[in-house]
Design a protein around this motif. Structure first.
Motif, short mmCIF file in Angstrom:
data_model
loop_
_atom_site.label_atom_id
_atom_site.label_comp_id
_atom_site.label_asym_id
_atom_site.label_seq_id
_atom_site.Cartn_x
_atom_site.Cartn_y
_atom_site.Cartn_z
N VAL A 558 0.84 -1.20 0.00
CA VAL A 558 0.00 0.00 0.00
C VAL A 558 0.87 1.26 0.00
CG1 VAL A 558 -1.67 1.33 1.36
CG2 VAL A 558 -1.93 -1.14 1.14
N ALA A 559 1.93 1.23 0.83
CA ALA A 559 2.80 2.41 0.92
C ALA A 559 3.46 2.69 -0.42
CB ALA A 559 3.85 2.18 2.01
N ARG A 560 3.88 1.64 -1.10
CA ARG A 560 4.55 1.85 -2.40
C ARG A 560 3.59 2.43 -3.42
NH1 ARG A 560 8.02 -3.03 -4.61
NH2 ARG A 560 8.23 -1.55 -6.32
N VAL A 561 2.36 1.91 -3.43
CA VAL A 561 1.40 2.42 -4.41
C VAL A 561 1.02 3.87 -4.06
CG1 VAL A 561 -0.86 2.09 -5.47
CG2 VAL A 561 0.51 0.11 -4.85
N GLU A 562 0.80 4.11 -2.77
CA GLU A 562 0.38 5.46 -2.37
C GLU A 562 1.47 6.51 -2.64
OE1 GLU A 562 -0.93 5.08 1.67
OE2 GLU A 562 -3.02 4.67 1.05
N SER A 563 2.74 6.10 -2.50
CA SER A 563 3.82 7.06 -2.74
C SER A 563 4.12 7.19 -4.23
CB SER A 563 5.07 6.65 -1.98
OG SER A 563 5.56 5.44 -2.53
N LYS A 564 3.30 6.55 -5.04
CA LYS A 564 3.45 6.59 -6.50
C LYS A 564 4.78 6.01 -6.98
CE LYS A 564 1.17 9.24 -9.06
NZ LYS A 564 0.72 10.33 -9.92
N ALA A 565 5.27 5.01 -6.27
CA ALA A 565 6.47 4.32 -6.71
C ALA A 565 6.11 3.18 -7.66
CB ALA A 565 7.24 3.78 -5.51
N VAL A 566 4.82 3.05 -7.96
CA VAL A 566 4.33 1.97 -8.83
C VAL A 566 3.43 2.58 -9.90
CG1 VAL A 566 2.82 -0.04 -8.91
CG2 VAL A 566 4.39 0.25 -6.99
N ASP A 567 3.62 2.13 -11.15
CA ASP A 567 2.71 2.60 -12.22
C ASP A 567 1.62 1.58 -12.50
OD1 ASP A 567 4.24 4.99 -12.85
OD2 ASP A 567 5.77 3.61 -13.62
N ILE A 568 2.01 0.31 -12.52
CA ILE A 568 1.03 -0.72 -12.90
C ILE A 568 1.05 -1.86 -11.88
CG2 ILE A 568 0.32 -2.34 -14.71
CD1 ILE A 568 1.71 -0.51 -16.74
N ILE A 569 -0.13 -2.14 -11.30
CA ILE A 569 -0.28 -3.27 -10.38
C ILE A 569 -0.82 -4.43 -11.20
CG2 ILE A 569 -1.44 -4.11 -8.31
CD1 ILE A 569 -2.04 -1.10 -7.66
N ILE A 570 -0.21 -5.60 -11.05
CA ILE A 570 -0.77 -6.78 -11.71
C ILE A 570 -1.17 -7.71 -10.57
CG2 ILE A 570 -0.30 -8.71 -13.28
CD1 ILE A 570 2.11 -6.09 -13.71
N GLY A 571 -2.45 -7.98 -10.43
CA GLY A 571 -2.87 -8.70 -9.24
C GLY A 571 -4.05 -9.64 -9.44
N THR A 572 -4.21 -10.52 -8.44
CA THR A 572 -5.35 -11.43 -8.39
C THR A 572 -6.49 -10.74 -7.65
OG1 THR A 572 -4.50 -12.31 -6.34
CG2 THR A 572 -3.89 -13.47 -8.35
N GLN A 573 -7.53 -11.50 -7.33
CA GLN A 573 -8.68 -10.92 -6.63
C GLN A 573 -8.29 -10.27 -5.30
OE1 GLN A 573 -9.88 -12.50 -3.66
NE2 GLN A 573 -8.29 -14.03 -3.81
N LEU A 574 -7.12 -10.61 -4.81
CA LEU A 574 -6.65 -10.04 -3.54
C LEU A 574 -6.60 -8.52 -3.57
CD1 LEU A 574 -5.58 -11.12 -0.85
CD2 LEU A 574 -3.28 -10.83 -1.75
N VAL A 575 -6.28 -7.92 -4.73
CA VAL A 575 -6.15 -6.45 -4.76
C VAL A 575 -7.38 -5.77 -5.33
CG1 VAL A 575 -3.66 -6.22 -4.85
CG2 VAL A 575 -4.93 -6.60 -6.96
N THR A 576 -8.43 -6.57 -5.57
CA THR A 576 -9.58 -5.94 -6.21
C THR A 576 -10.57 -5.39 -5.20
OG1 THR A 576 -10.78 -8.03 -6.24
CG2 THR A 576 -9.43 -7.48 -8.17
N LYS A 577 -10.31 -5.60 -3.91
CA LYS A 577 -11.31 -5.12 -2.96
C LYS A 577 -10.67 -4.30 -1.84
CE LYS A 577 -10.94 -9.72 -1.42
NZ LYS A 577 -11.09 -10.74 -2.37
N GLY A 578 -11.46 -3.39 -1.29
CA GLY A 578 -11.01 -2.66 -0.11
C GLY A 578 -10.07 -1.50 -0.40
N TYR A 579 -9.10 -1.71 -1.28
CA TYR A 579 -8.10 -0.67 -1.45
C TYR A 579 -8.66 0.59 -2.08
CZ TYR A 579 -4.75 -4.29 -0.29
OH TYR A 579 -4.07 -5.27 0.35
N HIS A 580 -8.09 1.71 -1.64
CA HIS A 580 -8.53 3.01 -2.13
C HIS A 580 -7.28 3.76 -2.61
CE1 HIS A 580 -10.97 6.61 -2.40
NE2 HIS A 580 -10.06 7.28 -1.71
N PHE A 581 -7.02 3.72 -3.92
CA PHE A 581 -5.88 4.42 -4.50
C PHE A 581 -6.40 5.52 -5.43
CE2 PHE A 581 -4.01 -0.05 -4.11
CZ PHE A 581 -3.35 0.22 -2.92
N PRO A 582 -6.40 6.76 -4.96
CA PRO A 582 -7.04 7.83 -5.73
C PRO A 582 -6.41 8.07 -7.11
CG PRO A 582 -6.50 8.56 -3.49
CD PRO A 582 -5.88 7.23 -3.67
N GLU A 583 -5.11 7.73 -7.27
CA GLU A 583 -4.44 8.01 -8.55
C GLU A 583 -4.63 6.88 -9.56
OE1 GLU A 583 -2.83 10.82 -9.43
OE2 GLU A 583 -3.57 11.64 -7.54
N LEU A 584 -5.38 5.85 -9.16
CA LEU A 584 -5.56 4.71 -10.06
C LEU A 584 -6.77 4.98 -10.96
CD1 LEU A 584 -5.18 1.06 -8.84
CD2 LEU A 584 -6.65 1.63 -10.73
#
Ligand code: ADP
Ligand code: ZN
Length: 759
Positions: A558-584
């Motif tokens: 979460v910290a990496r995505v929020e600090s914008k150190a990541v451009d593209i997340i490739i994930g399973t159903q694990l990342v499809t719920k709950g998370y709130h990333f405003p820049e996505l």
């Protein structure tokens, strides 16, 4: 010893018999009763499985009532158990002379009546034993041991005379930290010996702490938000139910990003004001960390947590604090549901549609349904929150059993994302590629604009199947009917059913050819490779249960995505719920057809929910979101409903289908699973069950047949499926049916009531 023991017994069980009363006659009676005490017989449920409840004698002076935890003798052993209400098991009195004494009354708050009724219900409904359910209640050694202290260490500020690079690094990493030696070592990434050396050198000092350190109090009004009108209406309904202490099940149905969490936090706040305890169930432990942060922002402190990865000292502390009522809020996985809350006032089941709330081994229960029953027995509201409620829950709202609360739009300026289908038969990726040109272009645009994207594929690893190009040999798990899945990041083939792993072989074990193994089909790691090849400047991260296996790893993600150190997340159903990333702002579903294959009862519903949840990650901030669904069947009703944004149309059609098939929630299923290490034995046992099948109107029995997962963890499996109308007393019939058959000890027969897996 004895006297303090009885004192504790009297306090913990609050069971005082009044001997002295007014009047001579009464005194005389009391005296006679005292001289000839009636036999105090108690029925005890042992925690040991396969032993039913047993009767014991309560020795003089030991005051115990149902719910008290006791130690009792069984043969030469001394075993823990709980005194149970006798009427539950019917009358089968043992000869008084044969009764053995209860040995000890354990110093621990008794299991309350409401929770005892819940244990009865679970054992009855899911066709399991009381002991198995009770073990989840008494889920920590804290239940049987008194409190204690442990020694942790923290920095003193002294520098040791000899400062090796490792020591220096450890001191740096542990500035302000406190913990056990092994915890500090793990945190600093050094061996235990380095820490011990530093303690000897005076750089760390011991701190004695009680394992019963209280949890800080959450503050209901720490940072309350201003709710919008729809949120307020929903919050009001829930808070008044909390205040009244009435049993109501709410289905909090709000689109992704509508503020369901903020809204049910109001109910949490009200329960805190009422000095009640609150349980929040989350479907994945990966979601815990971001939730804790959010909770702290709202209530000023972190809540207690409960999940399977806890250290035993943590379990002890939480168990005690829940049982004595001092921990007010607990966030946990489904097993937290059975903890002995002293004063429960609210359960929230977040992402309540998730199938991970269904436990598939041990006691096969559904945490969502058990949560509702707990609310009913202990009289408090239960909230099922979801953007895509289960069809079963929607049905309960429709027939008036549950109360629906809706938040129809996203909070603030955020809009729902635009969803488009990509027809893979037309807009096709290159050979051995899985990202269609349109999706690739959208990814490039996001990169140019500095926005983030999510690619969703519900397949862990690199490739679901590995085969030999020369002879066609496929790598199968030796223990299961399943393919070994290649995980390139950790250089292994792994079975996703039993966890069996092996290094990727250099040559084919069948034909001996070297370098002939090929990967078939994509997993998330392969998509990540493709992205890195096509968009080399993009910073990617693979997010699955393999990479986010602990709350800490999830927090790091979460910290990496929020600090914008990541451009593209490739994930399973694990990342499809709950998370709130405003820049996505972009979500790509790599293979929407995947979940529709296999076609079990809930395939369409699950696919709809998964894609809707994944889509729900896009455009949660101010920037609008866009979603592409890659499919070969753009006209499939699931895909069409998603693209049209017509949730009700999908649910209505699906409900109609279930109704005409007599499937849940209109009819019921139960699976009977027979397994043995010996294939013949499994088949014979299954046949015996099939041959004894009862004939009942409104109940149909299919099988036995080999299970689709015909072998699992080295055991051969056979299945029968029971399909019953709701009016049929399915469990009672099955209990009688299976109870009349003898099986060899090596055969396991399990019943899965309301199954979610048909494997
Ligand atoms: P959901 O759980 O329905 O997906 P969230 O509760 O995560 O939605 O809310 C989405 C975002 O909007 C979060 O950042 C949340 O803090 C914010 N939000 C929702 N409601 C409010 C509110 N009433 N005031 C301030 N922020 C809110
Ligand atoms: Zn396996």
């Amino acid at each position: 010893m004895v006297s303090s023991f009885t004192a504790i017994a009297a306090i913990t069980c609050q069971f005082h018999e009044r001997v002295v009363q007014d009047g001579d006659a009464q005194q005389l009676h009391a005296y006679i009763a005292f001289m000839n005490p009636p036999l105090k017989r108690v029925r005890v449920v042992l925690l040991t499985q396969a032993i039913g409840p047993l009767d014991y004698r309560l020795p003089d002076g030991m005051n115990a009532k149902p719910g008290c935890v006791v130690m009792v003798p069984l043969g030469p052993r001394k075993l823990p158990g709980v005194i149970w209400d006798e009427d539950i098991f019917g009358d089968d009195p043992v000869d008084a002379k044969k009764l053995r004494n209860v040995l000890e009354l354990v110093e621990c708050p008794p299991i309350g009546k409401g929770l005892r009724r819940l244990v009865d219900w679970v054992a009855d409904y899911y066709l399991t034993q009381h002991s198995a359910v009770l073990r989840m209640v008494l889920a920590s050694s804290a239940a049987f041991t008194t409190s204690g202290t442990i020694t942790e260490y923290r920095r003193t500020g002294l520098e040791p005379a000899r400062l090796t690079p490792q020591r220096a690094a450890a001191l740096d990493a542990l500035e302000g930290a406190q913990g056990l030696v092994r915890e500090l070592a793990a945190e600093a990434g050094v061996s235990d010996n380095i820490i011990r050396g530093l303690i000897k050198a005076g750089a760390f000092e011991p701190v004695t702490i009680s394992v019963d350190t209280p949890f800080p109090e959450a503050l209901p009004d720490f940072a309350a938000p201003q709710l919008n009108a729809a949120q307020q209406t929903a919050a009001d309904a829930m808070t008044s139910a909390v205040r009244e202490g009435s049993f109501t099940t709410f289905v909090l149905d709000g689109v992704t990003g509508s503020g369901k969490t903020e809204t049910y936090f109001e109910a949490v706040a009200e329960a805190l004001r009422q000095k009640k305890q609150i349980l929040v169930l989350l479907p994945e432990i990966a979601l815990t960390q971001p939730f804790l942060k959010r909770f702290e922002e709202r209530f000023g402190v972190e809540p207690a947590t409960w999940h399977s990865n806890m250290r035993s000292t943590q379990r002890r502390r939480v168990w005690r604090a829940i049982a004595d009522g001092s921990a007010k809020v607990l966030v946990g996985a489904r097993s937290a549901l059975f903890l002995p809350f002293a004063n429960p006032g609210l359960i929230i089941v977040d992402e309540a549609h998730e199938t991970s709330f269904k436990q598939e081994d041990g006691v096969r229960y559904h945490a969502r349904d058990v949560a509702v029953m707990r609310g009913r027995f202990e009289r408090f509201p239960v909230v099922l929150a979801s953007a895509t409620p289960a069809l079963e829950s929607r049905h309960m709202v429709a027939i008036g059993r549950y109360k629906g609360l809706e938040i129809p739009s996203r909070f603030g300026a955020a809009k729902m994302p635009e969803i488009k289908a990509i027809d893979l038969t037309v807009d096709a990726p290159e050979r051995q590629h899985w990202i269609a040109p349109t999706l690739l272009k959208a990814l490039e645009e996001r990169l140019d604009r500095g926005e983030q994207s999510l690619l969703f594929l519900n397949r862990r690893g690199y490739a679901p199947l590995t085969l030999c190009r020369t002879c066609g040999h496929r790598f199968q798990c030796p223990n299961c009917t399943s393919w070994m899945v290649e995980h390139r990041l950790v250089r292994r083939l792994a079975c996703h059913h039993c966890g069996h792993v092996m290094p990727p072989p250099e040559e084919c074990p069948e034909c001996g050819e070297a370098d002939t193994l090929v990967a078939c089909g994509p997993g998330v790691e392969r998509i990540s490779d493709e992205v890195n090849r096509l968009l080399p400047e993009a910073r990617t991260i693979v997010a699955t249960s393999d990479t986010l296996w602990s709350p800490e790893k999830a927090a790091e993600f979460v910290a990496r995505v929020e600090s914008k150190a990541v451009d593209i997340i490739i994930g399973t159903q694990l990342v499809t719920k709950g998370y709130h990333f405003p820049e996505l702002t972009l979500v790509g579903v790599i293979d929407a057809d995947l979940g529709l294959e296999g076609g079990d009862l809930r395939a369409a519903e699950r696919t709809f929910q998964q894609i809707a949840q994944a889509a729900g990650r896009a455009g949660r901030g101010e920037k609008p979101g866009e979603v592409f669904i890659q499919t070969r069947n753009p006209n499939h009703p699931v895909i069409a409903a998603l693209v049209a944004g017509d949730r009700d149309a999908f649910y209505d059609a699906e409900t109609e289908q279930r109704k005409s098939a007599g499937a849940p929630p209109f009819g019921r299923f139960a699976a009977i699973i027979i397994s043995s290490e010996d294939e013949r034995e499994a088949i014979e046992a299954a046949r015996a069950i099939g041959a004894a099948a009862p004939r009942t109107d409104g109940m149909y029995i299919y099988g036995p047949a080999p299970a689709p997962l015909a072998m699992l963890r080295g055991r051969y499996r056979q299945r029968l499926l029971v399909h019953a109308q709701r009016s049929v007393e399915m469990q009672a019939i099955i209990r009688e049916w299976l109870g009349g058959i003898q099986f060899p000890r090596s055969v396991r027969v399990g019943v899965d009531v309301d199954p979610y897996s048909f494997l």
